[in-house]
Write an enzyme that holds these catalytic residues in place. Sequence first.
Site, short mmCIF file in Angstrom:
data_model
loop_
_atom_site.label_atom_id
_atom_site.label_comp_id
_atom_site.label_asym_id
_atom_site.label_seq_id
_atom_site.Cartn_x
_atom_site.Cartn_y
_atom_site.Cartn_z
N ILE A 192 0.84 -1.20 0.00
CA ILE A 192 0.00 0.00 0.00
C ILE A 192 0.88 1.25 0.00
O ILE A 192 0.60 2.22 -0.71
CB ILE A 192 -0.94 -0.01 1.24
N ASN A 249 2.23 4.77 7.23
CA ASN A 249 1.77 3.52 6.61
C ASN A 249 2.46 2.28 7.16
O ASN A 249 1.87 1.21 7.20
CB ASN A 249 1.99 3.62 5.09
N TYR A 306 -2.15 -6.49 17.22
CA TYR A 306 -2.39 -5.66 16.04
C TYR A 306 -3.66 -4.81 16.21
O TYR A 306 -3.66 -3.60 15.95
CB TYR A 306 -2.52 -6.60 14.84
P1 NAD Z 1 3.38 -4.66 3.77
O1 NAD Z 1 3.84 -5.66 4.78
O2 NAD Z 1 3.26 -5.12 2.35
O3 NAD Z 1 4.30 -3.36 3.81
C1 NAD Z 1 4.64 -2.72 5.02
C2 NAD Z 1 5.97 -2.03 4.86
O4 NAD Z 1 6.29 -1.42 6.12
C3 NAD Z 1 7.11 -3.00 4.51
O5 NAD Z 1 7.82 -2.54 3.37
C4 NAD Z 1 7.97 -2.99 5.76
O6 NAD Z 1 9.35 -3.20 5.50
C5 NAD Z 1 7.70 -1.59 6.33
N1 NAD Z 1 8.03 -1.51 7.74
C6 NAD Z 1 7.75 -2.42 8.71
N2 NAD Z 1 8.30 -2.04 9.87
C7 NAD Z 1 8.94 -0.87 9.63
C8 NAD Z 1 9.73 0.00 10.45
N3 NAD Z 1 9.97 -0.28 11.74
N4 NAD Z 1 10.25 1.12 9.91
C9 NAD Z 1 10.03 1.39 8.58
N5 NAD Z 1 9.30 0.60 7.78
C10 NAD Z 1 8.78 -0.52 8.30
O7 NAD Z 1 1.99 -4.09 4.31
P2 NAD Z 1 0.71 -3.51 3.53
O8 NAD Z 1 -0.24 -4.63 3.34
O9 NAD Z 1 1.11 -2.69 2.37
O10 NAD Z 1 0.09 -2.59 4.69
C11 NAD Z 1 0.40 -1.23 4.85
C12 NAD Z 1 -0.36 -0.69 6.05
O11 NAD Z 1 -1.76 -0.95 5.89
C13 NAD Z 1 0.03 -1.34 7.38
O12 NAD Z 1 0.01 -0.37 8.40
C14 NAD Z 1 -1.04 -2.37 7.59
O13 NAD Z 1 -1.21 -2.68 8.96
C15 NAD Z 1 -2.25 -1.66 7.00
N6 NAD Z 1 -3.30 -2.61 6.57
C16 NAD Z 1 -3.12 -3.43 5.48
C17 NAD Z 1 -4.15 -4.29 5.11
C18 NAD Z 1 -4.08 -5.18 3.89
O14 NAD Z 1 -5.06 -5.83 3.57
N7 NAD Z 1 -2.95 -5.25 3.18
C19 NAD Z 1 -5.31 -4.34 5.86
C20 NAD Z 1 -5.43 -3.52 6.97
C21 NAD Z 1 -4.43 -2.65 7.31
#
Ligand code: NAD
Length: 449
Positions: free
Chosen positions: A221, A290, A355
Amino acid sequence: MADFITALNRNPLTGRLAKALGLPNPVELARCEAGYDAAPFAAKRIVLRAAANGYAEAALLAALRSGGGAPLAQPEEEKIDIVVFDATGCATPADSRALYETFHALARKLAVNGRVLIVAALHEAGADPVALAAARGVEGFARSLGKELGRKGVTVNTAYVARDAVQRLEGVVRFFCGVQTTYVSGQAVSVTSTAAAPAHLPYSAALAGKVALVTGSARGIGLAVAQRLLQEGAQVVCLDVPAVEQELQQTCSRIGASALALDITADDAPARLSAYFREHFGGLDILIHNAGITRDRTIANMTQAQWEQVVSVNFAAITALDGVLMNDGTLRDGGRVVCLSSISGIAGNFGQTNYAYTKAALTAYVAAQAGRLGKRGICMNAVAPGFIETAMTAKMPFLMREMGRRLNSVQQGGQPRDAAELITFLATPGAYGLTGNTIRVCGQGLIGA
Ligand code: NAD
Protein backbone atom coordinates in the site's frame (compact mmCIF):
# COMPACT_ATOMS: atom_id res chain seq x y z
CA MET A 1 -4.82 -7.95 -11.16
CA ALA A 2 -7.63 -10.53 -10.86
CA ASP A 3 -7.49 -13.19 -8.13
CA PHE A 4 -7.67 -16.90 -9.03
CA ILE A 5 -11.47 -17.32 -8.95
CA THR A 6 -12.08 -14.05 -10.79
CA ALA A 7 -9.55 -15.09 -13.45
CA LEU A 8 -11.37 -18.45 -13.85
CA ASN A 9 -14.63 -16.58 -14.39
CA ARG A 10 -13.20 -14.21 -16.93
CA ASN A 11 -11.43 -16.87 -19.00
CA PRO A 12 -13.69 -17.99 -21.88
CA LEU A 13 -12.43 -21.58 -21.47
CA THR A 14 -13.14 -21.87 -17.73
CA GLY A 15 -15.92 -19.31 -17.23
CA ARG A 16 -18.71 -21.86 -17.73
CA LEU A 17 -17.16 -24.29 -15.26
CA ALA A 18 -16.85 -21.52 -12.67
CA LYS A 19 -20.54 -20.71 -13.16
CA ALA A 20 -21.56 -24.38 -12.94
CA LEU A 21 -19.62 -24.70 -9.68
CA GLY A 22 -21.39 -21.60 -8.35
CA LEU A 23 -18.13 -19.76 -7.71
CA PRO A 24 -18.46 -16.05 -7.00
CA ASN A 25 -18.22 -13.94 -10.14
CA PRO A 26 -17.26 -10.44 -9.02
CA VAL A 27 -17.97 -7.45 -11.20
CA GLU A 28 -15.00 -5.69 -12.80
CA LEU A 29 -14.54 -2.57 -10.69
CA ALA A 30 -13.85 0.73 -12.41
CA ARG A 31 -10.42 2.17 -11.65
CA CYS A 32 -8.47 5.07 -13.03
CA GLU A 33 -4.76 4.98 -13.81
CA ALA A 34 -4.41 8.69 -14.39
CA GLY A 35 -4.36 11.56 -11.90
CA TYR A 36 -7.39 13.72 -11.07
CA ASP A 37 -9.46 15.07 -13.91
CA ALA A 38 -10.41 18.74 -13.52
CA ALA A 39 -13.91 17.94 -14.82
CA PRO A 40 -14.66 14.37 -13.68
CA PHE A 41 -18.42 14.70 -14.03
CA ALA A 42 -18.51 16.11 -17.56
CA ALA A 43 -19.86 13.02 -19.33
CA LYS A 44 -21.82 11.59 -16.41
CA ARG A 45 -25.57 11.15 -16.06
CA ILE A 46 -26.26 12.71 -12.68
CA VAL A 47 -29.34 13.02 -10.53
CA LEU A 48 -29.43 15.49 -7.64
CA ARG A 49 -32.39 15.28 -5.26
CA ALA A 50 -33.18 16.81 -1.87
CA ALA A 51 -35.57 16.28 1.00
CA ALA A 52 -37.57 19.39 1.90
CA ASN A 53 -36.05 21.98 4.27
CA GLY A 54 -32.44 20.86 3.83
CA TYR A 55 -29.40 23.12 3.65
CA ALA A 56 -26.87 21.42 1.38
CA GLU A 57 -28.52 21.25 -2.04
CA ALA A 58 -27.09 24.50 -3.41
CA ALA A 59 -23.56 23.58 -2.32
CA LEU A 60 -23.94 20.10 -3.83
CA LEU A 61 -25.12 21.56 -7.12
CA ALA A 62 -22.15 23.96 -7.14
CA ALA A 63 -19.76 21.06 -6.42
CA LEU A 64 -21.16 18.98 -9.26
CA ARG A 65 -21.03 21.94 -11.63
CA SER A 66 -17.46 22.80 -10.70
CA GLY A 67 -16.58 19.23 -11.71
CA GLY A 68 -18.23 19.74 -15.12
CA GLY A 69 -21.49 17.99 -14.15
CA ALA A 70 -25.00 19.03 -15.11
CA PRO A 71 -27.68 17.18 -13.13
CA LEU A 72 -30.54 15.84 -15.23
CA ALA A 73 -33.86 17.60 -14.85
CA GLN A 74 -35.74 14.35 -15.39
CA PRO A 75 -33.97 10.96 -15.60
CA GLU A 76 -35.62 8.86 -18.27
CA GLU A 77 -34.79 5.39 -19.50
CA GLU A 78 -31.00 5.56 -19.56
CA LYS A 79 -28.81 4.37 -16.74
CA ILE A 80 -27.66 6.88 -14.14
CA ASP A 81 -24.00 7.17 -13.13
CA ILE A 82 -24.28 9.31 -10.01
CA VAL A 83 -27.04 10.05 -7.51
CA VAL A 84 -26.51 12.78 -4.92
CA PHE A 85 -29.20 13.21 -2.28
CA ASP A 86 -29.42 16.05 0.21
CA ALA A 87 -30.99 14.48 3.30
CA THR A 88 -30.11 17.34 5.64
CA GLY A 89 -33.82 18.11 5.83
CA CYS A 90 -34.66 14.62 7.14
CA ALA A 91 -35.39 15.52 10.77
CA THR A 92 -38.41 13.34 11.62
CA PRO A 93 -39.50 9.78 10.85
CA ALA A 94 -41.99 11.14 8.30
CA ASP A 95 -39.21 12.95 6.42
CA SER A 96 -37.63 9.60 5.59
CA ARG A 97 -40.27 9.12 2.91
CA ALA A 98 -38.20 11.32 0.59
CA LEU A 99 -35.36 8.79 0.83
CA TYR A 100 -37.69 5.91 0.12
CA GLU A 101 -39.37 7.56 -2.84
CA THR A 102 -36.14 8.74 -4.44
CA PHE A 103 -34.21 5.49 -4.21
CA HIS A 104 -37.22 3.25 -4.81
CA ALA A 105 -37.48 4.95 -8.19
CA LEU A 106 -33.76 5.15 -8.96
CA ALA A 107 -32.13 2.00 -7.53
CA ARG A 108 -32.64 -0.14 -10.63
CA LYS A 109 -31.46 2.65 -12.88
CA LEU A 110 -27.98 2.87 -11.41
CA ALA A 111 -25.28 1.87 -13.87
CA VAL A 112 -22.55 -0.66 -13.09
CA ASN A 113 -19.88 1.14 -11.03
CA GLY A 114 -22.39 3.90 -10.26
CA ARG A 115 -21.93 6.25 -7.31
CA VAL A 116 -24.35 7.36 -4.59
CA LEU A 117 -23.58 10.06 -2.05
CA ILE A 118 -26.15 10.90 0.62
CA VAL A 119 -25.58 14.02 2.68
CA ALA A 120 -27.08 14.08 6.18
CA ALA A 121 -27.26 16.75 8.86
CA LEU A 122 -24.43 16.87 11.37
CA HIS A 123 -26.01 18.13 14.58
CA GLU A 124 -24.37 19.52 17.67
CA ALA A 125 -24.39 17.21 20.69
CA GLY A 126 -27.51 18.11 22.68
CA ALA A 127 -29.60 18.82 19.58
CA ASP A 128 -33.18 17.56 19.30
CA PRO A 129 -32.96 13.77 19.86
CA VAL A 130 -35.49 13.03 17.13
CA ALA A 131 -33.54 15.08 14.57
CA LEU A 132 -30.31 13.38 15.67
CA ALA A 133 -31.91 9.97 15.32
CA ALA A 134 -33.41 10.77 11.93
CA ALA A 135 -30.00 11.90 10.63
CA ARG A 136 -28.38 8.70 11.90
CA GLY A 137 -31.11 6.68 10.20
CA VAL A 138 -29.78 8.00 6.90
CA GLU A 139 -26.49 6.20 7.53
CA GLY A 140 -28.26 2.88 8.12
CA PHE A 141 -30.22 3.40 4.93
CA ALA A 142 -27.05 4.13 2.94
CA ARG A 143 -25.17 1.13 4.31
CA SER A 144 -28.04 -1.19 3.38
CA LEU A 145 -28.38 0.35 -0.07
CA GLY A 146 -24.63 -0.23 -0.51
CA LYS A 147 -25.13 -3.92 0.22
CA GLU A 148 -28.03 -4.12 -2.24
CA LEU A 149 -26.11 -2.45 -5.06
CA GLY A 150 -22.56 -3.58 -4.30
CA ARG A 151 -22.66 -6.56 -6.67
CA LYS A 152 -22.88 -3.99 -9.48
CA GLY A 153 -19.81 -2.19 -8.17
CA VAL A 154 -22.00 0.72 -7.02
CA THR A 155 -20.63 2.57 -3.98
CA VAL A 156 -22.95 4.26 -1.48
CA ASN A 157 -21.52 6.62 1.12
CA THR A 158 -22.83 9.15 3.64
CA ALA A 159 -21.39 12.56 4.43
CA TYR A 160 -22.65 14.24 7.59
CA VAL A 161 -22.21 17.94 7.12
CA ALA A 162 -22.46 20.76 9.62
CA ARG A 163 -24.51 23.75 8.44
CA ASP A 164 -21.42 25.98 8.57
CA ALA A 165 -19.36 23.51 6.52
CA VAL A 166 -21.46 23.01 3.38
CA GLN A 167 -18.92 24.94 1.28
CA ARG A 168 -16.43 22.20 2.12
CA LEU A 169 -18.44 19.57 0.27
CA GLU A 170 -16.74 20.11 -3.08
CA GLY A 171 -13.76 17.81 -2.53
CA VAL A 172 -15.99 15.30 -0.77
CA VAL A 173 -18.34 15.19 -3.77
CA ARG A 174 -15.41 14.82 -6.16
CA PHE A 175 -14.06 11.85 -4.26
CA PHE A 176 -17.21 9.98 -3.28
CA CYS A 177 -18.86 10.49 -6.68
CA GLY A 178 -15.64 9.90 -8.60
CA VAL A 179 -14.05 6.79 -10.04
CA GLN A 180 -11.42 6.85 -7.25
CA THR A 181 -13.88 5.63 -4.61
CA THR A 182 -13.78 2.11 -6.17
CA TYR A 183 -13.39 0.09 -2.94
CA VAL A 184 -14.84 2.62 -0.48
CA SER A 185 -18.50 1.95 0.23
CA GLY A 186 -20.86 2.01 3.19
CA GLN A 187 -18.77 4.71 4.87
CA ALA A 188 -19.93 7.73 6.83
CA VAL A 189 -17.68 10.78 7.15
CA SER A 190 -18.18 14.03 9.03
CA VAL A 191 -17.56 17.28 7.19
CA THR A 192 -16.81 20.10 9.59
CA SER A 193 -15.12 23.47 9.75
CA THR A 194 -12.64 22.22 12.38
CA ALA A 195 -9.55 22.88 10.25
CA ALA A 196 -8.66 26.32 8.92
CA ALA A 197 -9.35 26.54 5.17
CA PRO A 198 -6.50 26.52 2.63
CA ALA A 199 -6.00 29.58 0.45
CA HIS A 200 -5.99 27.59 -2.76
CA LEU A 201 -8.05 24.51 -3.72
CA PRO A 202 -6.52 22.77 -6.74
CA TYR A 203 -8.41 19.75 -8.03
CA SER A 204 -5.90 18.60 -10.62
CA ALA A 205 -2.15 18.35 -10.03
CA ALA A 206 -3.63 18.67 -6.57
CA LEU A 207 -0.36 18.25 -4.69
CA ALA A 208 2.00 20.38 -6.76
CA GLY A 209 4.55 22.00 -4.46
CA LYS A 210 3.84 19.65 -1.55
CA VAL A 211 6.42 17.48 0.18
CA ALA A 212 5.32 14.05 1.39
CA LEU A 213 6.73 11.27 3.54
CA VAL A 214 5.30 7.74 3.24
CA THR A 215 6.62 5.26 5.80
CA GLY A 216 6.87 1.57 4.88
CA SER A 217 6.74 2.32 1.17
CA ALA A 218 9.17 -0.17 -0.39
CA ARG A 219 6.14 -2.23 -1.40
CA GLY A 220 2.39 -2.78 -0.92
CA ILE A 221 0.00 0.00 0.00
CA GLY A 222 2.82 2.41 0.88
CA LEU A 223 4.38 2.10 -2.56
CA ALA A 224 1.00 2.61 -4.24
CA VAL A 225 0.46 5.73 -2.11
CA ALA A 226 3.87 7.11 -3.05
CA GLN A 227 3.14 6.61 -6.73
CA ARG A 228 -0.28 8.22 -6.45
CA LEU A 229 1.08 11.25 -4.56
CA LEU A 230 3.77 11.66 -7.22
CA GLN A 231 1.07 11.58 -9.88
CA GLU A 232 -0.57 14.60 -8.25
CA GLY A 233 2.72 16.50 -8.35
CA ALA A 234 4.06 15.99 -4.81
CA GLN A 235 7.75 15.46 -4.04
CA VAL A 236 7.77 12.13 -2.24
CA VAL A 237 10.19 10.56 0.22
CA CYS A 238 9.78 6.79 0.61
CA LEU A 239 11.00 5.41 3.91
CA ASP A 240 11.54 1.77 4.79
CA VAL A 241 13.74 -0.38 7.02
CA PRO A 242 17.50 -0.58 6.28
CA ALA A 243 17.10 -4.33 5.55
CA VAL A 244 15.30 -3.51 2.28
CA GLU A 245 17.44 -0.49 1.34
CA GLN A 246 18.53 -1.86 -2.02
CA GLU A 247 14.96 -2.66 -3.11
CA LEU A 248 13.85 0.74 -1.82
CA GLN A 249 16.58 2.58 -3.78
CA GLN A 250 15.70 0.75 -6.99
CA THR A 251 11.99 1.37 -6.58
CA CYS A 252 12.52 5.05 -5.82
CA SER A 253 14.72 5.64 -8.84
CA ARG A 254 12.09 3.90 -11.00
CA ILE A 255 9.17 6.00 -9.73
CA GLY A 256 10.99 9.29 -9.16
CA ALA A 257 10.91 9.47 -5.35
CA SER A 258 13.66 9.97 -2.76
CA ALA A 259 14.67 6.94 -0.68
CA LEU A 260 15.30 6.99 3.05
CA ALA A 261 16.36 3.80 4.82
CA LEU A 262 15.35 4.18 8.45
CA ASP A 263 13.64 2.11 11.10
CA ILE A 264 10.82 4.26 12.50
CA THR A 265 11.21 2.61 15.89
CA ALA A 266 14.82 3.80 16.27
CA ASP A 267 15.22 6.21 19.19
CA ASP A 268 16.71 8.86 16.96
CA ALA A 269 14.17 8.43 14.09
CA PRO A 270 12.07 11.54 14.95
CA ALA A 271 15.13 13.82 15.22
CA ARG A 272 16.70 12.40 12.06
CA LEU A 273 13.49 12.88 10.08
CA SER A 274 13.05 16.40 11.34
CA ALA A 275 16.63 17.30 10.35
CA TYR A 276 16.26 15.56 6.97
CA PHE A 277 13.10 17.39 5.92
CA ARG A 278 14.27 20.76 7.15
CA GLU A 279 17.58 20.43 5.35
CA HIS A 280 16.32 18.98 2.05
CA PHE A 281 12.84 20.47 1.70
CA GLY A 282 12.47 23.18 4.32
CA GLY A 283 9.63 21.19 5.93
CA LEU A 284 6.95 18.59 5.34
CA ASP A 285 3.33 18.88 4.16
CA ILE A 286 2.02 15.32 4.00
CA LEU A 287 2.80 12.57 6.48
CA ILE A 288 1.49 9.08 5.73
CA HIS A 289 2.00 6.70 8.66
CA ASN A 290 1.77 3.52 6.61
CA ALA A 291 4.48 1.22 8.02
CA GLY A 292 2.86 -1.60 9.96
CA ILE A 293 3.53 -5.18 10.92
CA THR A 294 1.63 -8.23 12.13
CA ARG A 295 2.88 -10.88 14.58
CA ASP A 296 -0.25 -13.02 14.83
CA ARG A 297 -0.72 -15.45 17.72
CA THR A 298 -3.57 -16.04 20.16
CA ILE A 299 -2.90 -14.08 23.34
CA ALA A 300 -2.12 -17.31 25.23
CA ASN A 301 0.63 -18.19 22.73
CA MET A 302 1.96 -14.70 22.06
CA THR A 303 5.48 -13.90 23.24
CA GLN A 304 6.20 -10.58 24.88
CA ALA A 305 8.49 -9.76 21.95
CA GLN A 306 5.61 -10.25 19.50
CA TRP A 307 3.47 -7.93 21.57
CA GLU A 308 6.18 -5.29 21.91
CA GLN A 309 7.21 -5.30 18.23
CA VAL A 310 3.69 -4.63 17.00
CA VAL A 311 2.99 -1.93 19.58
CA SER A 312 6.31 -0.32 18.83
CA VAL A 313 5.96 -0.10 14.99
CA ASN A 314 2.20 0.40 14.66
CA PHE A 315 1.57 2.81 17.51
CA ALA A 316 4.50 4.05 19.60
CA ALA A 317 6.64 5.05 16.60
CA ILE A 318 3.78 7.12 15.16
CA THR A 319 3.21 9.10 18.33
CA ALA A 320 6.95 9.60 18.76
CA LEU A 321 7.38 10.92 15.19
CA ASP A 322 4.35 13.19 15.52
CA GLY A 323 5.57 14.45 18.88
CA VAL A 324 8.59 15.95 17.15
CA LEU A 325 7.43 16.72 13.60
CA MET A 326 4.21 18.42 14.67
CA ASN A 327 5.69 20.38 17.51
CA ASP A 328 9.01 21.58 16.10
CA GLY A 329 7.31 23.09 13.03
CA THR A 330 8.63 20.53 10.51
CA LEU A 331 5.04 19.68 9.60
CA ARG A 332 3.88 22.90 8.00
CA ASP A 333 0.54 24.62 8.57
CA GLY A 334 -2.09 23.25 6.20
CA GLY A 335 -0.49 19.81 6.50
CA ARG A 336 -2.21 16.47 6.10
CA VAL A 337 -1.57 13.37 8.21
CA VAL A 338 -3.03 9.94 7.52
CA CYS A 339 -2.61 6.89 9.76
CA LEU A 340 -3.14 3.37 8.47
CA SER A 341 -5.57 1.66 10.80
CA SER A 342 -7.35 -1.59 9.94
CA ILE A 343 -10.78 -3.21 10.13
CA SER A 344 -9.07 -5.47 12.63
CA GLY A 345 -8.98 -2.45 14.93
CA ILE A 346 -12.71 -1.92 14.44
CA ALA A 347 -13.99 -5.50 14.59
CA GLY A 348 -11.17 -7.34 16.37
CA ASN A 349 -9.65 -10.40 14.79
CA PHE A 350 -8.71 -13.87 16.02
CA GLY A 351 -4.98 -14.03 16.77
CA GLN A 352 -4.51 -10.27 16.45
CA THR A 353 -4.92 -8.83 19.94
CA ASN A 354 -1.64 -6.96 19.54
CA TYR A 355 -2.39 -5.66 16.04
CA ALA A 356 -6.01 -4.74 16.82
CA TYR A 357 -4.88 -2.90 19.97
CA THR A 358 -2.64 -0.66 17.88
CA LYS A 359 -5.05 -0.14 15.01
CA ALA A 360 -7.98 0.70 17.31
CA ALA A 361 -5.74 3.13 19.18
CA LEU A 362 -5.08 5.03 15.95
CA THR A 363 -8.77 5.72 15.34
CA ALA A 364 -9.02 7.48 18.71
CA TYR A 365 -5.66 9.17 18.17
CA VAL A 366 -6.67 10.92 14.94
CA ALA A 367 -9.98 12.02 16.46
CA ALA A 368 -8.17 13.50 19.46
CA GLN A 369 -5.47 15.19 17.37
CA ALA A 370 -7.95 16.72 14.91
CA GLY A 371 -9.22 19.38 17.29
CA ARG A 372 -5.70 20.33 18.42
CA LEU A 373 -4.36 20.68 14.88
CA GLY A 374 -7.35 22.40 13.30
CA LYS A 375 -6.22 25.97 14.04
CA ARG A 376 -3.09 25.31 11.97
CA GLY A 377 -5.17 24.00 9.09
CA ILE A 378 -3.76 20.51 9.60
CA CYS A 379 -6.16 17.62 8.98
CA MET A 380 -5.55 14.18 10.41
CA ASN A 381 -7.55 11.08 9.50
CA ALA A 382 -7.21 7.32 9.59
CA VAL A 383 -7.77 4.89 6.77
CA ALA A 384 -8.80 1.36 7.72
CA PRO A 385 -8.19 -1.11 4.91
CA GLY A 386 -10.16 -4.33 4.72
CA PHE A 387 -8.68 -7.02 2.52
CA ILE A 388 -6.12 -5.49 0.16
CA GLU A 389 -4.02 -7.76 -2.08
CA THR A 390 -0.47 -7.24 -0.75
CA ALA A 391 2.45 -9.25 0.64
CA MET A 392 0.83 -8.89 4.09
CA THR A 393 -2.43 -10.60 3.02
CA ALA A 394 -0.60 -13.12 0.78
CA LYS A 395 0.84 -14.55 4.01
CA MET A 396 -2.64 -15.48 5.33
CA PRO A 397 -3.76 -19.13 5.38
CA PHE A 398 -5.74 -19.98 2.19
CA LEU A 399 -9.21 -20.25 3.74
CA MET A 400 -8.88 -17.08 5.79
CA ARG A 401 -7.56 -15.27 2.74
CA GLU A 402 -10.49 -16.44 0.59
CA MET A 403 -12.95 -15.36 3.29
CA GLY A 404 -11.34 -11.95 3.63
CA ARG A 405 -11.46 -11.53 -0.12
CA ARG A 406 -15.11 -12.55 -0.64
CA LEU A 407 -16.97 -11.36 2.48
CA ASN A 408 -17.77 -7.90 1.20
CA SER A 409 -20.30 -6.25 -1.06
CA VAL A 410 -18.14 -6.63 -4.19
CA GLN A 411 -16.91 -10.22 -3.54
CA GLN A 412 -13.26 -9.38 -4.18
CA GLY A 413 -10.17 -7.98 -2.51
CA GLY A 414 -9.09 -4.41 -3.07
CA GLN A 415 -5.91 -3.34 -4.83
CA PRO A 416 -3.20 -1.22 -3.15
CA ARG A 417 -4.21 1.52 -5.57
CA ASP A 418 -7.72 1.59 -4.04
CA ALA A 419 -6.30 2.36 -0.61
CA ALA A 420 -3.90 4.83 -2.21
CA GLU A 421 -6.80 6.71 -3.80
CA LEU A 422 -8.48 7.33 -0.45
CA ILE A 423 -5.22 8.25 1.26
CA THR A 424 -4.25 10.61 -1.56
CA PHE A 425 -7.62 12.31 -1.47
CA LEU A 426 -7.20 12.89 2.28
CA ALA A 427 -3.80 14.45 1.53
CA THR A 428 -5.24 17.06 -0.83
CA PRO A 429 -6.19 20.64 0.06
CA GLY A 430 -9.76 19.84 -1.09
CA ALA A 431 -10.20 17.38 1.81
CA TYR A 432 -10.10 20.26 4.31
CA GLY A 433 -13.59 19.43 5.61
CA LEU A 434 -12.44 16.03 6.81
CA THR A 435 -10.45 15.63 9.99
CA GLY A 436 -10.64 13.12 12.83
CA ASN A 437 -12.42 10.54 10.67
CA THR A 438 -11.62 6.87 10.26
CA ILE A 439 -12.66 5.70 6.82
CA ARG A 440 -12.63 2.10 5.72
CA VAL A 441 -11.47 1.00 2.31
CA CYS A 442 -12.92 -2.48 2.42
CA GLY A 443 -15.51 -2.94 -0.35
CA GLN A 444 -18.02 -2.70 2.51
CA GLY A 445 -16.52 -5.76 4.19
CA LEU A 446 -18.93 -7.70 6.36
CA ILE A 447 -16.33 -8.07 9.10
CA GLY A 448 -16.87 -5.32 11.61
CA ALA A 449 -19.57 -3.74 9.45
P1 NAD B 1 3.38 -4.66 3.77
O1 NAD B 1 3.84 -5.66 4.78
O2 NAD B 1 3.26 -5.12 2.35
O3 NAD B 1 4.30 -3.36 3.81
C1 NAD B 1 4.64 -2.72 5.02
C2 NAD B 1 5.97 -2.03 4.86
O4 NAD B 1 6.29 -1.42 6.12
C3 NAD B 1 7.11 -3.00 4.51
O5 NAD B 1 7.82 -2.54 3.37
C4 NAD B 1 7.97 -2.99 5.76
O6 NAD B 1 9.35 -3.20 5.50
C5 NAD B 1 7.70 -1.59 6.33
N1 NAD B 1 8.03 -1.51 7.74
C6 NAD B 1 7.75 -2.42 8.71
N2 NAD B 1 8.30 -2.04 9.87
C7 NAD B 1 8.94 -0.87 9.63
C8 NAD B 1 9.73 0.00 10.45
N3 NAD B 1 9.97 -0.28 11.74
N4 NAD B 1 10.25 1.12 9.91
C9 NAD B 1 10.03 1.39 8.58
N5 NAD B 1 9.30 0.60 7.78
C10 NAD B 1 8.78 -0.52 8.30
O7 NAD B 1 1.99 -4.09 4.31
P2 NAD B 1 0.71 -3.51 3.53
O8 NAD B 1 -0.24 -4.63 3.34
O9 NAD B 1 1.11 -2.69 2.37
O10 NAD B 1 0.09 -2.59 4.69
C11 NAD B 1 0.40 -1.23 4.85
C12 NAD B 1 -0.36 -0.69 6.05
O11 NAD B 1 -1.76 -0.95 5.89
C13 NAD B 1 0.03 -1.34 7.38
O12 NAD B 1 0.01 -0.37 8.40
C14 NAD B 1 -1.04 -2.37 7.59
O13 NAD B 1 -1.21 -2.68 8.96
C15 NAD B 1 -2.25 -1.66 7.00
N6 NAD B 1 -3.30 -2.61 6.57
C16 NAD B 1 -3.12 -3.43 5.48
C17 NAD B 1 -4.15 -4.29 5.11
C18 NAD B 1 -4.08 -5.18 3.89
O14 NAD B 1 -5.06 -5.83 3.57
N7 NAD B 1 -2.95 -5.25 3.18
C19 NAD B 1 -5.31 -4.34 5.86
C20 NAD B 1 -5.43 -3.52 6.97
C21 NAD B 1 -4.43 -2.65 7.31
